[in-house]
Scaffold this active site. Structure first.
Site, PDB file in Angstrom:
ATOM      1  N   LYS A   1       0.838  -1.209   0.000  1.00 29.86           N
ATOM      2  CA  LYS A   1       0.000   0.000   0.000  1.00 29.86           C
ATOM      3  C   LYS A   1       0.870   1.255   0.000  1.00 29.86           C
ATOM      4  CE  LYS A   1      -1.581   1.759   4.027  1.00 29.86           C
ATOM      5  NZ  LYS A   1      -1.376   3.187   4.224  1.00 29.86           N
ATOM      6  N   ASN A   2       1.812   1.327   0.938  1.00 27.56           N
ATOM      7  CA  ASN A   2       2.577   2.571   1.082  1.00 27.56           C
ATOM      8  C   ASN A   2       3.435   2.857  -0.138  1.00 27.56           C
ATOM      9  OD1 ASN A   2       1.424   2.984   3.525  1.00 27.56           O
ATOM     10  ND2 ASN A   2       3.241   2.505   4.758  1.00 27.56           N
TER      11      ASN A   2
ATOM     12  N   ARG B   1      -3.899  10.782   4.528  1.00 26.90           N
ATOM     13  CA  ARG B   1      -2.789  11.733   4.671  1.00 26.90           C
ATOM     14  C   ARG B   1      -1.798  11.649   3.520  1.00 26.90           C
ATOM     15  NH1 ARG B   1      -1.452  14.302   8.817  1.00 26.90           N
ATOM     16  NH2 ARG B   1       0.664  14.051   8.051  1.00 26.90           N
TER      17      ARG B   1
ATOM     18  N   CYS C   1      -4.242  12.919  12.965  1.00 32.50           N
ATOM     19  CA  CYS C   1      -5.093  11.737  12.863  1.00 32.50           C
ATOM     20  C   CYS C   1      -4.988  10.972  14.163  1.00 32.50           C
ATOM     21  CB  CYS C   1      -4.692  10.880  11.669  1.00 32.50           C
ATOM     22  SG  CYS C   1      -3.118  10.089  11.878  1.00 32.50           S
TER      23      CYS C   1
ATOM     24  N   ARG D   1       1.094  14.574  13.243  1.00 31.35           N
ATOM     25  CA  ARG D   1       1.608  14.341  11.895  1.00 31.35           C
ATOM     26  C   ARG D   1       1.686  15.614  11.040  1.00 31.35           C
ATOM     27  NH1 ARG D   1      -0.786   8.688   9.739  1.00 31.35           N
ATOM     28  NH2 ARG D   1       1.166   8.630   8.602  1.00 31.35           N
ATOM     29  N   PRO D   2       2.538  16.559  11.442  1.00 31.70           N
ATOM     30  CA  PRO D   2       2.684  17.789  10.655  1.00 31.70           C
ATOM     31  C   PRO D   2       3.383  17.527   9.319  1.00 31.70           C
ATOM     32  CG  PRO D   2       4.296  17.726  12.420  1.00 31.70           C
ATOM     33  CD  PRO D   2       3.421  16.518  12.599  1.00 31.70           C
ATOM     34  N   VAL D   3       3.374  18.536   8.424  1.00 34.94           N
ATOM     35  CA  VAL D   3       4.051  18.379   7.128  1.00 34.94           C
ATOM     36  C   VAL D   3       5.177  19.404   6.985  1.00 34.94           C
ATOM     37  CG1 VAL D   3       2.119  17.286   5.930  1.00 34.94           C
ATOM     38  CG2 VAL D   3       2.284  19.782   5.946  1.00 34.94           C
TER      39      VAL D   3
ATOM     40  N   LEU E   1       8.336  19.243   7.414  1.00 35.71           N
ATOM     41  CA  LEU E   1       9.561  18.801   6.722  1.00 35.71           C
ATOM     42  C   LEU E   1       9.344  18.760   5.213  1.00 35.71           C
ATOM     43  CD1 LEU E   1      10.874  15.909   9.011  1.00 35.71           C
ATOM     44  CD2 LEU E   1      11.449  18.333   9.049  1.00 35.71           C
TER      45      LEU E   1
ATOM     46  N   ASP F   1       4.566   0.298  12.035  1.00 34.22           N
ATOM     47  CA  ASP F   1       3.347  -0.262  11.445  1.00 34.22           C
ATOM     48  C   ASP F   1       3.110  -1.721  11.847  1.00 34.22           C
ATOM     49  OD1 ASP F   1       2.746   2.117  10.259  1.00 34.22           O
ATOM     50  OD2 ASP F   1       3.282   1.529   8.225  1.00 34.22           O
TER      51      ASP F   1
ATOM     52  N   ILE G   1       8.024   6.561  16.996  1.00 34.53           N
ATOM     53  CA  ILE G   1       7.728   7.291  15.757  1.00 34.53           C
ATOM     54  C   ILE G   1       6.508   8.199  15.919  1.00 34.53           C
ATOM     55  CG2 ILE G   1       7.273   7.083  13.268  1.00 34.53           C
ATOM     56  CD1 ILE G   1       9.978   5.900  14.045  1.00 34.53           C
TER      57      ILE G   1
ATOM     58  N   ARG H   1      -8.526  -0.043   4.247  1.00 33.12           N
ATOM     59  CA  ARG H   1      -7.510   0.897   3.745  1.00 33.12           C
ATOM     60  C   ARG H   1      -6.220   0.165   3.413  1.00 33.12           C
ATOM     61  NH1 ARG H   1      -6.211   5.695   7.325  1.00 33.12           N
ATOM     62  NH2 ARG H   1      -5.028   6.046   5.432  1.00 33.12           N
TER      63      ARG H   1
HETATM   64  C1  UD1 Z   1       4.660   6.686   6.454  1.00 31.93           C
HETATM   65  C2  UD1 Z   1       3.728   5.533   6.241  1.00 31.93           C
HETATM   66  C3  UD1 Z   1       3.167   5.050   7.578  1.00 31.93           C
HETATM   67  C4  UD1 Z   1       4.293   4.737   8.565  1.00 31.93           C
HETATM   68  C5  UD1 Z   1       5.250   5.920   8.671  1.00 31.93           C
HETATM   69  C6  UD1 Z   1       6.477   5.609   9.515  1.00 31.93           C
HETATM   70  C7  UD1 Z   1       2.818   5.954   4.048  1.00 31.93           C
HETATM   71  C8  UD1 Z   1       1.628   6.307   3.224  1.00 31.93           C
HETATM   72  N1  UD1 Z   1       2.642   5.939   5.384  1.00 31.93           N
HETATM   73  O1  UD1 Z   1       3.886   7.751   7.012  1.00 31.93           O
HETATM   74  O2  UD1 Z   1       2.401   3.857   7.342  1.00 31.93           O
HETATM   75  O3  UD1 Z   1       3.747   4.479   9.835  1.00 31.93           O
HETATM   76  O4  UD1 Z   1       5.706   6.309   7.353  1.00 31.93           O
HETATM   77  O5  UD1 Z   1       7.127   4.485   9.038  1.00 31.93           O
HETATM   78  O6  UD1 Z   1       3.868   5.653   3.518  1.00 31.93           O
HETATM   79  N2  UD1 Z   1       6.893  14.296  10.840  1.00 31.93           N
HETATM   80  C9  UD1 Z   1       7.051  15.633  11.156  1.00 31.93           C
HETATM   81  N3  UD1 Z   1       7.037  16.536  10.134  1.00 31.93           N
HETATM   82  C10 UD1 Z   1       6.885  16.173   8.834  1.00 31.93           C
HETATM   83  C11 UD1 Z   1       6.740  14.792   8.514  1.00 31.93           C
HETATM   84  C12 UD1 Z   1       6.747  13.878   9.553  1.00 31.93           C
HETATM   85  O7  UD1 Z   1       7.187  16.004  12.331  1.00 31.93           O
HETATM   86  O8  UD1 Z   1       6.864  17.041   7.953  1.00 31.93           O
HETATM   87  C13 UD1 Z   1       6.897  13.292  11.933  1.00 31.93           C
HETATM   88  C14 UD1 Z   1       5.583  12.499  12.024  1.00 31.93           C
HETATM   89  O9  UD1 Z   1       4.598  13.203  12.750  1.00 31.93           O
HETATM   90  C15 UD1 Z   1       6.043  11.222  12.684  1.00 31.93           C
HETATM   91  C16 UD1 Z   1       7.469  11.030  12.130  1.00 31.93           C
HETATM   92  O10 UD1 Z   1       7.866  12.306  11.620  1.00 31.93           O
HETATM   93  O11 UD1 Z   1       6.093  11.410  14.081  1.00 31.93           O
HETATM   94  C17 UD1 Z   1       7.598  10.022  11.018  1.00 31.93           C
HETATM   95  O12 UD1 Z   1       6.610  10.304  10.039  1.00 31.93           O
HETATM   96  P1  UD1 Z   1       6.805   9.949   8.500  1.00 31.93           P
HETATM   97  O13 UD1 Z   1       7.963   9.036   8.339  1.00 31.93           O
HETATM   98  O14 UD1 Z   1       6.760  11.202   7.720  1.00 31.93           O
HETATM   99  O15 UD1 Z   1       5.461   9.130   8.236  1.00 31.93           O
HETATM  100  P2  UD1 Z   1       4.471   9.237   7.019  1.00 31.93           P
HETATM  101  O16 UD1 Z   1       5.218   9.472   5.754  1.00 31.93           O
HETATM  102  O17 UD1 Z   1       3.345  10.131   7.362  1.00 31.93           O
END
Ligand code: UD1
Length: 421
Positions: free
Chosen positions: A23-24, A95, A119, A124-126, A128, A310, A332, A402
């Protein structure tokens, strides 16, 4: 009518489970269609509601999609009329929708994408994603819950150091950097197999990428991309989940299409608790070592190659039946213990101390009505239900759709008494 899953637990399973495409990986590969007018064909696409959501999103951006479900083939081709708005009504469902931001900016220089928001498992901010795309030359404003991005001329390659590994931010940045002018050096990137799969597909589209799977990725931007066909990598999280299904129900299960090379730290941890996963050229199997009881252990979730977050909820279901006291520390996500109260309803003895769960093993779990709260939490309840005495009834099962293709069929095929209606 809302469906539920009903499980009569305590049955030994036997048989073979096919492992689907990841999926991912698929959710990161599909937005690559935005990067050019050339067709992108994906094989081994899992049939999941998240894939359907990404299709709806890409169609709303002007992509023409054909999904041949029986063959698991997805054809994607950008039309001559691109649109740049990723609507909140779609983004709020998933997301991973944020993964269209990098490609839209790289190709068209503009994007308006709803902020995904938090969620069940955390904020889960964006930040980065935005930091890296800004470094490449995009500028952003946040207006009415939407990220509005613009690129004045074109993106320009540069060195970007991530403060910590983020799978999504790494994917978004790679997808933008492949069309940026010049060289990008991405430091402290995620090394997940899904990132390697993304780079493999991009390379077959003509991109110049080195270092995927390592801490630093170097990308030389190109002007155009060519048509390609790519096979989605297997879903290591689905494989890990079904390995625990075998372990928790004390069954011998086989898997086809899976590879434990992507799950080493998980498989090592299972060995520690008395579960053997053996792979030969033709065969992948799980069984308990000497049919002994499950031993206790301590688990820390980490970015790849560490123990995957996961698989944390599924591991907790298993450890709730171990001899002695185990712990799981979730490093995480800050709120990924939503399954704990539900497992406790089934008789587990778990205490949460901040980011750590302390699990005192019990002799047996007992079936109960429980509620799914997120994707992996929901499947941990299925696993607990397979081992529990009596009937488990799981509500809010749309979460499972999902990420688990045909889970009922795959488990009933091995003799599990599990129904959905
Ligand atoms: C992806 C996976 C999810 C998995 C996760 C960690 C997909 C669709 N989803 O989620 O199944 O659990 O990787 O292996 O591939 N963070 C920030 N700022 C950012 C981005 C992330 O603070 O801009 C934080 C997140 O809140 C979290 C950590 O970084 O605490 C890791 O998140 P990230 O690796 O980005 O996970 P996703 O890509 O959302």
């Amino acid at each position: 009518m809302k469906e539920k899953i009903f499980i009569e637990g305590g049955k030994r399973l036997s048989g073979s489970i096919p492992i689907s495409g990841a999926k991912n990986s698929c959710l990161a590969l599909m937005p690559l269609s935005l990067l050019s007018d050339s067709a992108l064909t994906l094989n081994n696409v899992p049939i999941l509601s998240d894939v359907e959501t990404m299709i709806v999103l890409l169609e709303s951006l002007g992509c023409v999609v054909s999904y041949q479900k029986t063959e698991k083939i997805l054809n994607l081709k950008m039309s001559a009329k691109p649109l740049f708005l990723a609507d909140y009504e779609i983004v709020k469902k998933m997301r991973a929708s944020i993964l269209v931001l990098g490609p839209l900016l790289a190709r068209f220089g503009q994007a308006i994408v709803a902020l995904p928001g938090g969620c069940a498992i955390g904020a889960r901010p964006v930040n980065l994603h935005l930091m890296a795309l800004e470094a490449l030359g995009a500028s952003f404003s946040i207006e009415n819950g939407y990220v509005k991005g613009n690129v004045a001329k074109s993106l320009k390659g540069c060195k970007i150091t991530f403060p910590f590994e983020s799978v999504g931010a790494t994917a978004n940045t790679i997808m933008a950097a492949v069309l940026a002018k010049g060289t990008s050096e991405l430091v402290n990137v995620a090394r997940e197999p899904e990132i390697i799969d993304l780079c493999k597909c991009l390379k077959s589209m003509g991109c110049k990428i080195e270092g995927e799977g390592e801490r630093t990725i170097i990308i030389e931007g190109v002007d155009t991309l060519r048509e390609t066909t790519h096979e989605v990598v297997m879903d290591r999280i689905e494989l890990g989940t079904f390995i625990i299904a075998g372990a928790i129900s004390d069954s011998d299960l086989e898997f086809t299409g899976g590879d434990i090379i992507l799950l080493e730290s998980f498989v090592d941890k299972l060995y520690e608790v008395g579960i053997e996963v053996c792979q030969s050229d033709s065969n992948l199997r799980v069984k308990r070592i000497n049919r002994s009881s499950i031993k206790h252990t301590n688990v820390l979730t980490e970015p790849f190659p560490g123990f995957p977050t996961d698989l944390q909820a599924q591991m907790m279901a298993l450890l709730s039946l171990a001899d002695g006291v185990s712990s799981i520390e979730e490093q995480i996500f800050e709120n990924r213990f939503m399954h704990v109260p539900e497992l406790i309803r089934m008789g587990a003895n778990i205490e949460i101390k901040g980011r750590k769960a302390v699990i005192s093993g019990v002799d047996k779990l007992k079936g109960a009505p429980v509620k799914a709260t997120d994707l992996r939490a929901s499947v941990s309840l299925v696993l607990a239900g397979l081992a529990a005495e009596g009937q488990t009834e799981i509500d809010k099962i749309h979460h499972i759709d999902r990420g688990y293709e045909d889970i009922i069929k795959k488990l009933t095929g091995c003799g599990a008494q599990i129904r959905r209606y």
